[in-house]
Design an enzyme around this catalytic site. Structure first.
Site, PDB file in Angstrom:
ATOM      1  N   HIS A  25       0.812  -1.216   0.000  1.00  0.00           N
ATOM      2  CA  HIS A  25       0.000   0.000   0.000  1.00  0.00           C
ATOM      3  C   HIS A  25       0.847   1.268   0.000  1.00  0.00           C
ATOM      4  O   HIS A  25       0.618   2.169   0.823  1.00  0.00           O
ATOM      5  CB  HIS A  25      -0.945   0.003   1.215  1.00  0.00           C
ATOM      6  CG  HIS A  25      -1.879  -1.167   1.248  1.00  0.00           C
ATOM      7  ND1 HIS A  25      -2.305  -1.758   2.412  1.00  0.00           N
ATOM      8  CD2 HIS A  25      -2.462  -1.870   0.242  1.00  0.00           C
ATOM      9  CE1 HIS A  25      -3.121  -2.768   2.122  1.00  0.00           C
ATOM     10  NE2 HIS A  25      -3.221  -2.860   0.809  1.00  0.00           N
TER      11      HIS A  25
HETATM   12  C1  FAD Z   1      -0.222  -7.542  -4.702  1.00  0.00           C
HETATM   13  C2  FAD Z   1      -1.111  -6.408  -4.285  1.00  0.00           C
HETATM   14  C3  FAD Z   1      -2.200  -6.662  -3.455  1.00  0.00           C
HETATM   15  C4  FAD Z   1      -3.027  -5.622  -3.064  1.00  0.00           C
HETATM   16  N1  FAD Z   1      -4.193  -5.911  -2.414  1.00  0.00           N
HETATM   17  C5  FAD Z   1      -5.102  -4.929  -2.223  1.00  0.00           C
HETATM   18  C6  FAD Z   1      -6.401  -5.235  -1.732  1.00  0.00           C
HETATM   19  O1  FAD Z   1      -6.751  -6.390  -1.522  1.00  0.00           O
HETATM   20  N2  FAD Z   1      -7.267  -4.210  -1.558  1.00  0.00           N
HETATM   21  C7  FAD Z   1      -6.919  -2.913  -1.793  1.00  0.00           C
HETATM   22  O2  FAD Z   1      -7.732  -2.024  -1.554  1.00  0.00           O
HETATM   23  N3  FAD Z   1      -5.699  -2.598  -2.262  1.00  0.00           N
HETATM   24  C8  FAD Z   1      -4.813  -3.581  -2.526  1.00  0.00           C
HETATM   25  N4  FAD Z   1      -3.607  -3.281  -3.090  1.00  0.00           N
HETATM   26  C9  FAD Z   1      -3.289  -1.853  -3.333  1.00  0.00           C
HETATM   27  C10 FAD Z   1      -4.075  -1.233  -4.486  1.00  0.00           C
HETATM   28  O3  FAD Z   1      -4.267  -2.152  -5.520  1.00  0.00           O
HETATM   29  C11 FAD Z   1      -3.342   0.022  -4.945  1.00  0.00           C
HETATM   30  O4  FAD Z   1      -3.247   0.920  -3.866  1.00  0.00           O
HETATM   31  C12 FAD Z   1      -4.029   0.746  -6.088  1.00  0.00           C
HETATM   32  O5  FAD Z   1      -4.297  -0.132  -7.144  1.00  0.00           O
HETATM   33  C13 FAD Z   1      -3.130   1.899  -6.551  1.00  0.00           C
HETATM   34  O6  FAD Z   1      -3.713   2.526  -7.657  1.00  0.00           O
HETATM   35  P1  FAD Z   1      -2.898   3.580  -8.527  1.00  0.00           P
HETATM   36  O7  FAD Z   1      -3.823   4.066  -9.564  1.00  0.00           O
HETATM   37  O8  FAD Z   1      -2.264   4.549  -7.623  1.00  0.00           O
HETATM   38  O9  FAD Z   1      -1.686   2.749  -9.175  1.00  0.00           O
HETATM   39  P2  FAD Z   1      -1.724   1.453 -10.083  1.00  0.00           P
HETATM   40  O10 FAD Z   1      -3.047   0.771 -10.001  1.00  0.00           O
HETATM   41  O11 FAD Z   1      -0.523   0.666  -9.722  1.00  0.00           O
HETATM   42  O12 FAD Z   1      -1.603   2.018 -11.552  1.00  0.00           O
HETATM   43  C14 FAD Z   1      -0.459   2.590 -12.117  1.00  0.00           C
HETATM   44  C15 FAD Z   1      -0.472   2.229 -13.602  1.00  0.00           C
HETATM   45  O13 FAD Z   1       0.446   3.069 -14.280  1.00  0.00           O
HETATM   46  C16 FAD Z   1       1.191   2.291 -15.201  1.00  0.00           C
HETATM   47  N5  FAD Z   1       2.457   2.993 -15.406  1.00  0.00           N
HETATM   48  C17 FAD Z   1       3.469   3.155 -14.538  1.00  0.00           C
HETATM   49  N6  FAD Z   1       4.451   3.871 -15.093  1.00  0.00           N
HETATM   50  C18 FAD Z   1       4.048   4.188 -16.344  1.00  0.00           C
HETATM   51  C19 FAD Z   1       4.644   4.922 -17.403  1.00  0.00           C
HETATM   52  N7  FAD Z   1       5.844   5.476 -17.262  1.00  0.00           N
HETATM   53  N8  FAD Z   1       3.949   5.038 -18.565  1.00  0.00           N
HETATM   54  C20 FAD Z   1       2.722   4.476 -18.708  1.00  0.00           C
HETATM   55  N9  FAD Z   1       2.120   3.760 -17.727  1.00  0.00           N
HETATM   56  C21 FAD Z   1       2.776   3.619 -16.557  1.00  0.00           C
HETATM   57  C22 FAD Z   1       1.353   0.963 -14.484  1.00  0.00           C
HETATM   58  O14 FAD Z   1       1.724  -0.064 -15.368  1.00  0.00           O
HETATM   59  C23 FAD Z   1      -0.028   0.787 -13.866  1.00  0.00           C
HETATM   60  O15 FAD Z   1      -0.921   0.175 -14.753  1.00  0.00           O
HETATM   61  C24 FAD Z   1      -2.745  -4.290  -3.479  1.00  0.00           C
HETATM   62  C25 FAD Z   1      -1.657  -4.031  -4.311  1.00  0.00           C
HETATM   63  C26 FAD Z   1      -0.849  -5.085  -4.728  1.00  0.00           C
HETATM   64  C27 FAD Z   1       0.307  -4.804  -5.647  1.00  0.00           C
END
Ligand code: FAD
Length: 535
Positions: free
Chosen positions: A468
């Site tokens: 997280h």
């Molecule tokens: C293994 C795991 C288990 C988890 N379990 C839970 C759970 O059960 N419940 C819960 O609430 N949360 C859980 N989480 C946390 C939750 O999923 C994240 O907090 C949330 O998805 C974050 O969202 P975000 O949009 O910030 O980033 P992300 O969803 O990580 O999205 C970032 C995106 O940007 C893309 N990206 C990165 N750099 C670039 C670039 N330079 N150019 C183009 N694209 C790029 C990545 O490939 C990715 O698709 C878990 C996370 C993980 C990894």
């Protein structure tokens, strides 16, 4: 070169929400760029498929952390989704909003509980909870994000809850209700036993829109700035896309700050050390990394219906696979962490300070220790919900393909060690109750009869992330020198550039971070519409 009104960098939890909400306006043209591929794999849809992704590089950036000084210089692990849906395509699907009081900590920024609740409700399509007395008017039923009870109800996951309740902890039906403290079953972001990532929930239903372009396998290297105005982005392979209105960084808490730094926005000295031309000095970029430190107690079990590989389990697994493909039921719909709890290590606390995730498999080293994972067993994660240790994401070099230096700084603050110790002791007490102890063959960590000093050593040897990370492009008031974005999520000092993802959380909420990230993106989409539809 191609022109769009909005360019969204990253098709993860936040990016998919933005793409769907902004493209609702027919006169906006929207480009979504995702570094990973399409999310067509059946291993994403099938909840148990997570085990093929979390410990591997499949759909996963699979970052290493910097050596952790307070934990014997061990290198930790930071899985992050690299596919449409981002981390919501590989996560454990638990639907948690955090404690209502957590958002009161954000109220001075205009993000208090009453401000954010409508967006949790707007996003949610809850299949099971209909606003009973503990959750009156708290749940939504018309949003894109499916939330449901688990289709797998493993009896050992319930035995853990029963053991906790037998010891006097309250039983909770809805961790997102008014009361969070207690033990119970998690709701999951699933529909009919399948994973509903942000991509599946938000993007897939509207992918046909003419004003939305989605490009996968396209990694953004930097944003293009001219006189502190963001004009567009450049990809790793040198393509340039320009944005008439705004660029929205939604690359997650590790990559969004890296992109800002590579673009010349960040601490002056760090940019100079990496031979990057300063475009705008902003000290907070990459600072304030917060994550939940997590200790896993792990047991081999006499129950071969728990995950594991043995001769007798193979026919059962074939039966389970048949059940999954025929009815969408059974253990393959399990998110592994079916039950858990939010407890207080000190009764005087106003909010729970530890969380349990009870997993129906033996999890050692994020399931990267395959030999242990093959044993039938179960594990309980204990994590510290509001750690005081704060870390950072900094550049290793000016090469965008280099992983940044991720330093969560786990357990650096003595209070986090003490909270973890108290939490693991509470977990051990539950795990030693006969209702769950009877299924144990042995403790894999051999951590059940240790004195405090021995248990602290064990904690320092085994603690790592429960995935997280937040806070690396912190939202703050303009007089806060560590703030990176204002309360509209606009990068301070730069025009037409926002960060919209988990990096903007000013501090860690007490729970899992997917639903809160989706809430942040839902609210920001309204802010963006309000700005550009009225201009
Ligand atoms: C293994 C795991 C288990 C988890 N379990 C839970 C759970 O059960 N419940 C819960 O609430 N949360 C859980 N989480 C946390 C939750 O999923 C994240 O907090 C949330 O998805 C974050 O969202 P975000 O949009 O910030 O980033 P992300 O969803 O990580 O999205 C970032 C995106 O940007 C893309 N990206 C990165 N750099 C670039 C670039 N330079 N150019 C183009 N694209 C790029 C990545 O490939 C990715 O698709 C878990 C996370 C993980 C990894």
């Amino acid at each position: 070169m191609k022109h769009f009104d909005f360019i969204i960098v990253g098709g993860g939890s936040a990016g998919c929400v933005l793409a769907a909400r902004l493209s609702e306006c027919a006169n906006f043209s929207v480009l979504l760029l995702e570094a990973g591929g399409e999310d067509t794999s059946p291993l994403i849809k099938m909840p148990a498929g997570a085990v093929s992704m979390v410990p591997t590089h499949y759909n996963n950036w699979a970052f290493d952390t910097a050596p952790q000084q307070a934990m014997a210089n061990r290198i930790g692990y930071q899985p992050r989704g690299k596919v449409l849906g981002g981390s919501s395509a590989i996560n454990a699907m638990i639907y948690i909003r955090g404690h209502q009081q957590d958002y009161q900590d954000w109220a001075h920024l205009g993000w208090g509980w009453d401000d954010v609740l409508p967006y949790f409700i707007k996003s949610e399509n809850n299949q099971n909870l209909y606003n009973d007395s503990n959750s009156k008017d708290l749940h939504g039923h018309n949003g894109p994000l499916y939330v449901s009870n688990s289709y797998s109800n493993h009896p050992i996951a319930d035995a853990f809850v029963d053991a906790g309740v037998a010891l006097g902890y309250p039983h909770i039906d809805d961790f997102n209700g008014f009361e969070q403290e207690g033990m119970g079953r998690y709701q999951v972001t699933q529909y009919k036993g399948q994973r509903f990532s942000a991509s599946r929930s938000y993007l897939e239903p509207i992918r046909y829109r003419n004003n939305l372009t989605v490009i996968t396998n396209s990694e953004v290297a930097k944003v293009i700035l001219e006189d502190k105005v963001c004009k567009g982005i450049e990809t790793l392979d040198g393509k340039i896309f320009t944005a008439e209105k705004e660029v929205l960084l939604s690359a997650g808490a590790i990559k969004s700050p890296q992109i800002l730094l590579l673009s010349g926005v960040g601490p002056k000295e760090q940019l100079a050390n990496n031979n990057i031309k300063l475009q705008h000095e902003l000290d907070g970029v990459g600072q304030n990394l917060q994550d939940h430190p997590d200790y896993v107690s792990c047991f081999e079990s006499n129950r071969t219906d728990l995950y594991g590989l043995s001769a007798s389990a193979i026919p059962k697994m074939i039966k389970q696979a048949y059940q999954y493909f025929k009815n969408g039921q059974g253990i393959l719909t399990s998110n592994f962490a079916e039950t858990g709890g939010f407890l207080k290590t000190d009764k005087a606390l106003q909010r729970p300070d530890i969380q349990f995730h009870f997993v129906i498999a033996t999890v050692k080293d994020h399931a990267r220790d395959w030999r242990t994972s093959l044993k039938h067993g179960f594990s309980n994660h204990t994590c510290v919900l509001r750690p005081k240790s704060v870390g950072s994401v900094t550049l290793k070099s000016n090469n965008p393909t280099d992983c940044p230096i991720i330093d969560p700084n786990f357990l650096a603050h003595e209070d986090d060690v003490n909270t973890m110790l108290a939490g693991v002791k509470m977990a051990n007490q539950i795990l030693q109750h006969d209702l769950i102890k009877r299924y144990q063959v042995c403790s894999i960590n051999q951590d059940q009869n240790l004195d405090d000093n021995e248990l602290i050593d064990k904690i320092k040897t085994l603690t790592d992330s429960v995935y997280h990370p937040i806070g690396t492009c912190k939202m703050g008031l303009l007089d806060d020198p560590s703030a990176v974005v204002n309360n509209q999520l606009e990068v301070i000092g730069i025009e037409n550039l926002r960060v919209v993802d988990a990096s903007v959380f000013p501090n860690l909420i007490g729970g899992n971070t997917n639903a809160p990230t989706i809430m942040v993106a839902e609210r920001c989409a309204d802010m963006i519409k309000e700005k550009w539809l009225n201009n």
